[in-house]
Scaffold this active site. Structure first.
Site, PDB file in Angstrom:
ATOM      1  N   ASP A  11       0.839  -1.203   0.000  1.00  0.00           N
ATOM      2  CA  ASP A  11       0.000   0.000   0.000  1.00  0.00           C
ATOM      3  C   ASP A  11       0.872   1.250   0.000  1.00  0.00           C
ATOM      4  OD1 ASP A  11      -2.397   1.336  -0.081  1.00  0.00           O
ATOM      5  OD2 ASP A  11      -2.828   1.123   2.056  1.00  0.00           O
ATOM      6  N   GLY A  14       0.015   5.467  -4.368  1.00  0.00           N
ATOM      7  CA  GLY A  14      -0.555   6.770  -4.710  1.00  0.00           C
ATOM      8  C   GLY A  14       0.067   7.879  -3.876  1.00  0.00           C
ATOM      9  N   ASN A  59     -10.994  -2.671  -5.809  1.00  0.00           N
ATOM     10  CA  ASN A  59     -10.198  -1.658  -6.516  1.00  0.00           C
ATOM     11  C   ASN A  59     -10.822  -1.224  -7.851  1.00  0.00           C
ATOM     12  OD1 ASN A  59      -7.014  -2.920  -5.299  1.00  0.00           O
ATOM     13  ND2 ASN A  59      -8.123  -1.111  -4.623  1.00  0.00           N
TER      14      ASN A  59
HETATM   15  C1  IPE Z   1      -5.519  -2.903  -0.524  1.00  0.00           C
HETATM   16  O1  IPE Z   1      -5.155  -1.577  -0.604  1.00  0.00           O
HETATM   17  C2  IPE Z   1      -5.478  -3.531  -1.888  1.00  0.00           C
HETATM   18  C3  IPE Z   1      -4.151  -3.721  -2.469  1.00  0.00           C
HETATM   19  C4  IPE Z   1      -3.018  -3.431  -1.893  1.00  0.00           C
HETATM   20  C5  IPE Z   1      -4.138  -4.312  -3.791  1.00  0.00           C
HETATM   21  P1  IPE Z   1      -6.250  -0.415  -0.761  1.00  0.00           P
HETATM   22  O2  IPE Z   1      -5.508   0.861  -0.834  1.00  0.00           O
HETATM   23  O3  IPE Z   1      -7.180  -0.730  -1.870  1.00  0.00           O
HETATM   24  O4  IPE Z   1      -7.068  -0.550   0.605  1.00  0.00           O
HETATM   25  P2  IPE Z   1      -7.960   0.508   1.396  1.00  0.00           P
HETATM   26  O5  IPE Z   1      -8.977   1.035   0.422  1.00  0.00           O
HETATM   27  O6  IPE Z   1      -7.049   1.596   1.868  1.00  0.00           O
HETATM   28  O7  IPE Z   1      -8.544  -0.259   2.526  1.00  0.00           O
HETATM   29  C1  IPE Z   2      -1.498   0.185  -3.449  1.00  0.00           C
HETATM   30  O1  IPE Z   2      -1.297   1.544  -3.482  1.00  0.00           O
HETATM   31  C2  IPE Z   2      -1.675  -0.404  -4.821  1.00  0.00           C
HETATM   32  C3  IPE Z   2      -3.045  -0.851  -5.133  1.00  0.00           C
HETATM   33  C4  IPE Z   2      -4.060  -0.846  -4.315  1.00  0.00           C
HETATM   34  C5  IPE Z   2      -3.285  -1.321  -6.489  1.00  0.00           C
HETATM   35  P1  IPE Z   2      -2.506   2.571  -3.501  1.00  0.00           P
HETATM   36  O2  IPE Z   2      -2.832   2.903  -4.922  1.00  0.00           O
HETATM   37  O3  IPE Z   2      -3.629   2.085  -2.682  1.00  0.00           O
HETATM   38  O4  IPE Z   2      -1.823   3.834  -2.812  1.00  0.00           O
HETATM   39  P2  IPE Z   2      -2.500   4.857  -1.793  1.00  0.00           P
HETATM   40  O5  IPE Z   2      -3.096   4.059  -0.675  1.00  0.00           O
HETATM   41  O6  IPE Z   2      -3.537   5.612  -2.566  1.00  0.00           O
HETATM   42  O7  IPE Z   2      -1.366   5.726  -1.342  1.00  0.00           O
HETATM   43 MG    MG Z   3      -4.142   2.283  -0.725  1.00  0.00          MG
END
Ligand code: IPE
Ligand code: IPE
Ligand code: MG
Length: 225
Positions: A11, A14, A59
């Site tokens: 995680d 982003g 997602n």
């Molecule tokens: C969990 O992360 C899913 C993956 C790492 C693929 P998210 O970023 O989607 O989870 P939430 O929304 O913060 O719980």
């Molecule tokens: C994890 O990073 C990757 C996926 C869930 C595909 P995020 O895209 O959730 O990154 P943040 O949580 O927005 O920083």
């Molecule tokens: Mg995330």
């Protein structure tokens, strides 16, 4: 003891990008590089099974652009990294409902898993369109289709990869302390390790620290020490 099966909720891609004024997609590009680094590190340590949470059943709520970009990265990884698997003797597997993925992505996943099935080192499972609840529902359906009664054993036996042992350790990066529908059935007695570091910044030494922390835990499985 080192863990037999580690699950990683990667995680913070982003946030990593936002901190640098970049598009979120750039965070996923760096996240993929981190995934390779950690897969290599786990293979070097000799961890038998690692499951990476790549894309959850939730997602799809993200923009079409971001979803499409992630799917593209998955394909690129699968096509370009076969030599990485071969050099490291890594077997690639998947968990999740790939029937709902774009058909070219699903086919690449199936092909990569078949081509790497002969490798006998670390088994890397990619959780793609994966949800813990969805996997349990699909397992129950398969058990019923096979005329089985429903109990813990028959559900375990009809999971996506029944031969892979339950999780010993779940790692989640980027400061969030939740399970987000990852491997719900398999994590019944998993230890959790939370790291504030964003996933693209993870290195082999972070994995070593997580494993060292795991080794200090006392696991009781409901019994008495
Ligand atoms: C969990 O992360 C899913 C993956 C790492 C693929 P998210 O970023 O989607 O989870 P939430 O929304 O913060 O719980
Ligand atoms: C994890 O990073 C990757 C996926 C869930 C595909 P995020 O895209 O959730 O990154 P943040 O949580 O927005 O920083
Ligand atoms: Mg995330």
């Amino acid at each position: 003891m080192t863990p037999t099966h580690i699950g990683i909720i990667m995680d913070g891609n982003g946030r990593w990008a936002r901190k640098r004024g970049l598009a979120r997609t750039q965070g996923h590009v760096e996240g993929l590089k981190a995934g390779k680094r950690i897969a290599k590190a786990a293979s070097d340590i000799g961890i038998p099974y690692v499951t990476f949470y790549v894309f959850s059943t939730e997602n799809w709520k993200r923009t079409a652009d971001e979803v499409g970009f992630i799917m593209g990265l998955v394909r690129q990884y699968l096509r370009a990294e076969f030599s990485f698997s071969r050099e490291n003797n890594i077997r690639v597997r998947y968990t999740g409902d790939i029937s709902r993925l774009p058909s070219d992505v699903a086919q690449d996943i199936i092909d990569t898993c078949a081509e790497s099935a002969c490798f006998t080192g670390t088994q890397i499972t990619l959780a793609i369109n994966y949800g813990g609840r969805d996997e349990i529902v699909r397992a129950v359906r398969r058990a019923l289709d096979n005329g089985q009664e429903i109990n813990s054993e028959t559900i375990s036996a009809h999971l996506d990869n029944p031969d892979i042992p339950d999780l010993d350790l779940i790692i989640r990066t980027a400061g969030e302390k939740r399970v987000s529908n990852f491997l719900l059935w398999e994590s019944a007695y998993a230890e959790f390790y939370f790291s504030d570091k964003l996933w693209p910044d993870w290195t082999a030494s972070d994995l070593s620290m997580a494993i060292a922390d795991f080794q200090k835990r006392e696991r009781r499985f409901g019994g008495i020490k």
